[in-house]
Design a protein around this motif. Structure first.
Motif, PDB file in Angstrom:
ATOM      1  N   ARG A 298      29.272  28.155  -8.216  1.00  0.00           N
ATOM      2  CA  ARG A 298      29.670  27.612  -9.531  1.00  0.00           C
ATOM      3  C   ARG A 298      29.176  26.185  -9.737  1.00  0.00           C
ATOM      4  N   SER A 299      28.755  25.528  -8.682  1.00  0.00           N
ATOM      5  CA  SER A 299      28.365  24.123  -8.767  1.00  0.00           C
ATOM      6  C   SER A 299      26.876  23.921  -9.020  1.00  0.00           C
ATOM      7  N   TRP A 300      26.093  24.981  -8.835  1.00  0.00           N
ATOM      8  CA  TRP A 300      24.639  24.841  -8.940  1.00  0.00           C
ATOM      9  C   TRP A 300      24.100  25.670 -10.098  1.00  0.00           C
ATOM     10  N   PRO A 301      22.957  25.240 -10.680  1.00  0.00           N
ATOM     11  CA  PRO A 301      22.323  26.064 -11.721  1.00  0.00           C
ATOM     12  C   PRO A 301      21.875  27.418 -11.135  1.00  0.00           C
TER      13      PRO A 301
ATOM     14  N   HIS B 202      35.430  18.550 -11.630  1.00  0.00           N
ATOM     15  CA  HIS B 202      35.994  17.543 -10.723  1.00  0.00           C
ATOM     16  C   HIS B 202      34.987  16.455 -10.338  1.00  0.00           C
ATOM     17  N   ARG B 203      33.921  16.322 -11.108  1.00  0.00           N
ATOM     18  CA  ARG B 203      32.878  15.342 -10.759  1.00  0.00           C
ATOM     19  C   ARG B 203      33.215  13.947 -11.273  1.00  0.00           C
ATOM     20  N   GLY B 204      32.485  12.971 -10.729  1.00  0.00           N
ATOM     21  CA  GLY B 204      32.611  11.597 -11.206  1.00  0.00           C
ATOM     22  C   GLY B 204      33.814  10.866 -10.645  1.00  0.00           C
ATOM     23  N   ARG B 205      34.434  11.433  -9.602  1.00  0.00           N
ATOM     24  CA  ARG B 205      35.620  10.808  -9.011  1.00  0.00           C
ATOM     25  C   ARG B 205      35.429  10.511  -7.529  1.00  0.00           C
ATOM     26  N   GLY B 206      34.193  10.608  -7.065  1.00  0.00           N
ATOM     27  CA  GLY B 206      33.931  10.242  -5.681  1.00  0.00           C
ATOM     28  C   GLY B 206      34.316  11.297  -4.644  1.00  0.00           C
ATOM     29  N   LEU B 207      34.598  12.526  -5.072  1.00  0.00           N
ATOM     30  CA  LEU B 207      34.973  13.551  -4.083  1.00  0.00           C
ATOM     31  C   LEU B 207      33.831  13.833  -3.112  1.00  0.00           C
ATOM     32  N   SER B 208      32.597  13.716  -3.616  1.00  0.00           N
ATOM     33  CA  SER B 208      31.454  13.978  -2.728  1.00  0.00           C
ATOM     34  C   SER B 208      31.433  12.987  -1.564  1.00  0.00           C
ATOM     35  N   SER B 209      31.890  11.767  -1.785  1.00  0.00           N
ATOM     36  CA  SER B 209      31.919  10.789  -0.682  1.00  0.00           C
ATOM     37  C   SER B 209      32.927  11.197   0.386  1.00  0.00           C
TER      38      SER B 209
ATOM     39  N   ALA C 180      24.073  20.670   1.703  1.00  0.00           N
ATOM     40  CA  ALA C 180      24.491  20.685   0.302  1.00  0.00           C
ATOM     41  C   ALA C 180      25.915  20.178   0.186  1.00  0.00           C
ATOM     42  N   VAL C 181      26.130  19.401  -0.868  1.00  0.00           N
ATOM     43  CA  VAL C 181      27.490  19.043  -1.264  1.00  0.00           C
ATOM     44  C   VAL C 181      27.663  19.595  -2.679  1.00  0.00           C
ATOM     45  N   SER C 182      28.730  20.331  -2.875  1.00  0.00           N
ATOM     46  CA  SER C 182      28.974  20.988  -4.168  1.00  0.00           C
ATOM     47  C   SER C 182      30.365  20.619  -4.652  1.00  0.00           C
ATOM     48  N   VAL C 183      30.418  19.949  -5.793  1.00  0.00           N
ATOM     49  CA  VAL C 183      31.701  19.589  -6.400  1.00  0.00           C
ATOM     50  C   VAL C 183      31.804  20.379  -7.707  1.00  0.00           C
ATOM     51  N   LEU C 184      32.910  21.060  -7.930  1.00  0.00           N
ATOM     52  CA  LEU C 184      33.065  21.815  -9.172  1.00  0.00           C
ATOM     53  C   LEU C 184      32.830  20.901 -10.366  1.00  0.00           C
TER      54      LEU C 184
ATOM     55  N   VAL D 118      18.125  14.629   1.495  1.00  0.00           N
ATOM     56  CA  VAL D 118      18.828  14.339   0.237  1.00  0.00           C
ATOM     57  C   VAL D 118      17.939  14.684  -0.959  1.00  0.00           C
ATOM     58  N   ARG D 119      18.531  15.350  -1.959  1.00  0.00           N
ATOM     59  CA  ARG D 119      17.763  15.587  -3.200  1.00  0.00           C
ATOM     60  C   ARG D 119      18.150  14.487  -4.201  1.00  0.00           C
ATOM     61  N   PRO D 120      17.219  13.590  -4.489  1.00  0.00           N
ATOM     62  CA  PRO D 120      17.526  12.483  -5.399  1.00  0.00           C
ATOM     63  C   PRO D 120      17.662  13.048  -6.812  1.00  0.00           C
TER      64      PRO D 120
ATOM     65  N   ASP E 179      18.675   5.764  -7.785  1.00  0.00           N
ATOM     66  CA  ASP E 179      19.047   7.178  -7.855  1.00  0.00           C
ATOM     67  C   ASP E 179      20.533   7.372  -7.493  1.00  0.00           C
ATOM     68  N   PRO E 180      21.298   8.082  -8.354  1.00  0.00           N
ATOM     69  CA  PRO E 180      22.746   8.167  -8.135  1.00  0.00           C
ATOM     70  C   PRO E 180      23.152   8.846  -6.818  1.00  0.00           C
ATOM     71  N   TRP E 181      22.535   9.954  -6.490  1.00  0.00           N
ATOM     72  CA  TRP E 181      22.978  10.685  -5.290  1.00  0.00           C
ATOM     73  C   TRP E 181      22.494   9.989  -4.007  1.00  0.00           C
ATOM     74  N   LEU E 182      21.284   9.445  -4.064  1.00  0.00           N
ATOM     75  CA  LEU E 182      20.798   8.667  -2.923  1.00  0.00           C
ATOM     76  C   LEU E 182      21.662   7.416  -2.741  1.00  0.00           C
ATOM     77  N   ARG E 183      22.077   6.828  -3.849  1.00  0.00           N
ATOM     78  CA  ARG E 183      22.938   5.635  -3.790  1.00  0.00           C
ATOM     79  C   ARG E 183      24.260   5.949  -3.076  1.00  0.00           C
ATOM     80  N   THR E 184      24.813   7.114  -3.388  1.00  0.00           N
ATOM     81  CA  THR E 184      26.066   7.499  -2.730  1.00  0.00           C
ATOM     82  C   THR E 184      25.879   7.529  -1.208  1.00  0.00           C
ATOM     83  N   HIS E 185      24.763   8.086  -0.770  1.00  0.00           N
ATOM     84  CA  HIS E 185      24.495   8.156   0.676  1.00  0.00           C
ATOM     85  C   HIS E 185      24.331   6.769   1.287  1.00  0.00           C
ATOM     86  N   VAL E 186      23.559   5.915   0.616  1.00  0.00           N
ATOM     87  CA  VAL E 186      23.275   4.583   1.176  1.00  0.00           C
ATOM     88  C   VAL E 186      24.544   3.733   1.180  1.00  0.00           C
ATOM     89  N   ARG E 187      25.350   3.893   0.149  1.00  0.00           N
ATOM     90  CA  ARG E 187      26.611   3.128   0.099  1.00  0.00           C
ATOM     91  C   ARG E 187      27.518   3.484   1.281  1.00  0.00           C
ATOM     92  N   LEU E 188      27.423   4.723   1.737  1.00  0.00           N
ATOM     93  CA  LEU E 188      28.245   5.156   2.874  1.00  0.00           C
ATOM     94  C   LEU E 188      27.605   4.812   4.221  1.00  0.00           C
TER      95      LEU E 188
HETATM   96  C1  LIG Z   1      25.924  15.523  -6.822  1.00  0.00           C
HETATM   97  C2  LIG Z   1      27.424  15.788  -6.733  1.00  0.00           C
HETATM   98  C3  LIG Z   1      27.769  16.359  -5.371  1.00  0.00           C
HETATM   99  C4  LIG Z   1      28.125  14.423  -6.932  1.00  0.00           C
HETATM  100  O1  LIG Z   1      29.498  14.641  -6.795  1.00  0.00           O
HETATM  101  P1  LIG Z   1      30.619  13.622  -7.388  1.00  0.00           P
HETATM  102  O2  LIG Z   1      31.764  13.624  -6.444  1.00  0.00           O
HETATM  103  O3  LIG Z   1      30.902  13.950  -8.787  1.00  0.00           O
HETATM  104  O4  LIG Z   1      29.856  12.249  -7.295  1.00  0.00           O
HETATM  105  P2  LIG Z   1      30.453  10.791  -7.470  1.00  0.00           P
HETATM  106  O5  LIG Z   1      31.651  10.820  -8.380  1.00  0.00           O
HETATM  107  O6  LIG Z   1      30.643  10.179  -6.138  1.00  0.00           O
HETATM  108  O7  LIG Z   1      29.214  10.128  -8.169  1.00  0.00           O
HETATM  109  C5  LIG Z   1      28.077   9.842  -7.386  1.00  0.00           C
HETATM  110  C6  LIG Z   1      27.191   8.884  -8.124  1.00  0.00           C
HETATM  111  O8  LIG Z   1      26.516   9.599  -9.155  1.00  0.00           O
HETATM  112  C7  LIG Z   1      26.800   8.989 -10.418  1.00  0.00           C
HETATM  113  N1  LIG Z   1      26.917  10.067 -11.376  1.00  0.00           N
HETATM  114  C8  LIG Z   1      27.889  10.967 -11.450  1.00  0.00           C
HETATM  115  N2  LIG Z   1      27.612  11.832 -12.425  1.00  0.00           N
HETATM  116  C9  LIG Z   1      26.425  11.454 -12.955  1.00  0.00           C
HETATM  117  C10 LIG Z   1      25.595  11.967 -13.963  1.00  0.00           C
HETATM  118  N3  LIG Z   1      25.929  13.049 -14.663  1.00  0.00           N
HETATM  119  N4  LIG Z   1      24.424  11.352 -14.208  1.00  0.00           N
HETATM  120  C11 LIG Z   1      24.073  10.268 -13.516  1.00  0.00           C
HETATM  121  N5  LIG Z   1      24.809   9.755 -12.534  1.00  0.00           N
HETATM  122  C12 LIG Z   1      25.967  10.340 -12.270  1.00  0.00           C
HETATM  123  C13 LIG Z   1      28.072   8.238 -10.246  1.00  0.00           C
HETATM  124  O9  LIG Z   1      28.114   7.173 -11.149  1.00  0.00           O
HETATM  125  C14 LIG Z   1      27.984   7.781  -8.789  1.00  0.00           C
HETATM  126  O10 LIG Z   1      27.234   6.631  -8.630  1.00  0.00           O
HETATM  127  P3  LIG Z   1      27.954   5.180  -8.680  1.00  0.00           P
HETATM  128  O11 LIG Z   1      29.332   5.352  -8.138  1.00  0.00           O
HETATM  129  O12 LIG Z   1      27.090   4.357  -7.797  1.00  0.00           O
HETATM  130  O13 LIG Z   1      27.897   4.793 -10.073  1.00  0.00           O
HETATM  131  C15 LIG Z   1      27.894  16.741  -7.867  1.00  0.00           C
HETATM  132  O14 LIG Z   1      27.412  16.258  -9.085  1.00  0.00           O
HETATM  133  C16 LIG Z   1      27.414  18.181  -7.690  1.00  0.00           C
HETATM  134  O15 LIG Z   1      28.091  18.999  -7.062  1.00  0.00           O
HETATM  135  N6  LIG Z   1      26.213  18.508  -8.239  1.00  0.00           N
HETATM  136  C17 LIG Z   1      25.625  19.843  -8.093  1.00  0.00           C
HETATM  137  C18 LIG Z   1      25.131  20.071  -6.697  1.00  0.00           C
HETATM  138  C19 LIG Z   1      24.235  18.955  -6.200  1.00  0.00           C
HETATM  139  O16 LIG Z   1      23.291  18.551  -6.861  1.00  0.00           O
HETATM  140  N7  LIG Z   1      24.524  18.447  -4.993  1.00  0.00           N
HETATM  141  C20 LIG Z   1      23.788  17.317  -4.397  1.00  0.00           C
HETATM  142  C21 LIG Z   1      22.634  17.736  -3.604  1.00  0.00           C
HETATM  143  S1  LIG Z   1      23.106  18.523  -2.119  1.00  0.00           S
END
Ligand SMILES: CC(C)(COP(=O)(O)OP(=O)(O)OC[C@H]1O[C@@H](n2cnc3c(N)ncnc32)[C@H](O)[C@@H]1OP(=O)(O)O)[C@@H](O)C(=O)NCCC(=O)NCCS
Length: 202
Positions: free
Chosen positions: A20-23, A99-106, A92-96, A119-121, A144-153
């Motif tokens: 449900r989390s991926w296209p 429930h996105r935008g709340r840091g659950l992936s971290s 892979a990290v998959s957030v429904l 990592v897929r940027p 890049d948002p997803w790469l940034r999450t990784h580097v921040r950690l």
């Molecule tokens: C990628 C994914 C795991 C992020 O999960 P999340 O818990 O919602 O992420 P966060 O809330 O920690 O946000 C991560 C960063 O992305 C940014 N972000 C979130 N949604 C965004 C969007 N739609 N567009 C751009 N940036 C976005 C956030 O601002 C955050 O960066 P910041 O805190 O430095 O500003 C989630 O979107 C997802 O499941 N996507 C589909 C699967 C996927 O692509 N997985 C990653 C590859 S394995």
């Protein structure tokens, strides 16, 4: 919020959350069998509950060996090489979507501990891939948002793996799917080769 593993909760609907989390294309096209392979390693599958609802999943595999020069086909290599051993590769990290935008992936990434990740940027929209990966903001973190999450950690960027994931489908099938999230052009005969960037945590 409760973070555990599939080993402790074998009943958890992990695959449903991932799908449900991926296209569509991610599991519609033919490629390495992520869900089939990770099932063999339940202790390596991180699952995150809110109340009784499973809302986020982190898939990883163990590796017996890791070469000094990390492979250019990162994701495919890790799935092909998955075997009991001391190393870990997160895939892979998959957030429904709800429930996105709340840091659950971290939370999921932290639960992995030391791990490699191809990592897929997810902010890449074309142009020079290496430049996108290297681009930083004023605070020194990646653009890049997803790469940034990784580097921040604490993740360290080790280099590009330019053909990390290869998927194949007929051009007609691709035509029918929501193709959002693709990081590269398809070939005319429907081959998708996705570049990733190797990141090492720990
Ligand atoms: C990628 C994914 C795991 C992020 O999960 P999340 O818990 O919602 O992420 P966060 O809330 O920690 O946000 C991560 C960063 O992305 C940014 N972000 C979130 N949604 C965004 C969007 N739609 N567009 C751009 N940036 C976005 C956030 O601002 C955050 O960066 P910041 O805190 O430095 O500003 C989630 O979107 C997802 O499941 N996507 C589909 C699967 C996927 O692509 N997985 C990653 C590859 S394995």
């Amino acid at each position: 919020m409760h973070v555990t593993t599939l080993f402790d909760r074998p009943d958890a609907p992990m695959e449903a959350v991932v799908r449900r989390s991926w296209p569509d294309w991610m599991f519609g096209a033919e490629g390495a069998d992520l869900l089939g392979i990770v099932r063999r390693f339940p202790r390596h599958q991180v699952i995150l509950f809110e109340g009784s609802e499973l809302v986020a999943v982190g898939n990883s595999v163990p590796l017996a060996q890791v070469p000094d020069a990390l492979p250019d086909d990162g994701w495919d290599w890790a799935l092909r090489s998955a075997a009991p051993g001391p190393h870990r590769c997160a895939l892979a990290v998959s957030v429904l979507p709800t429930h996105r935008g709340r840091g659950l992936s971290s939370q999921v990434l932290r639960a992995f501990g030391p791990t490699l990740v191809p990592v897929r940027p997810n902010g890449f929209t074309g142009g020079d891939f290496a430049e996108h990966v290297a681009a930083t903001r004023g605070d020194g973190l990646p653009v890049d948002p997803w790469l940034r999450t990784h580097v921040r950690l604490g993740g360290r960027v080790e280099g590009v793996c330019s053909r990390s994931m290869t998927l194949r489908a007929s051009p007609d099938a691709w035509e029918g799917w929501d193709r959002s999230g693709l990081l590269a052009e398809l070939t005319p005969d429907g081959v998708y080769v996705e570049p990733n960037v190797w990141v090492r945590h720990g």
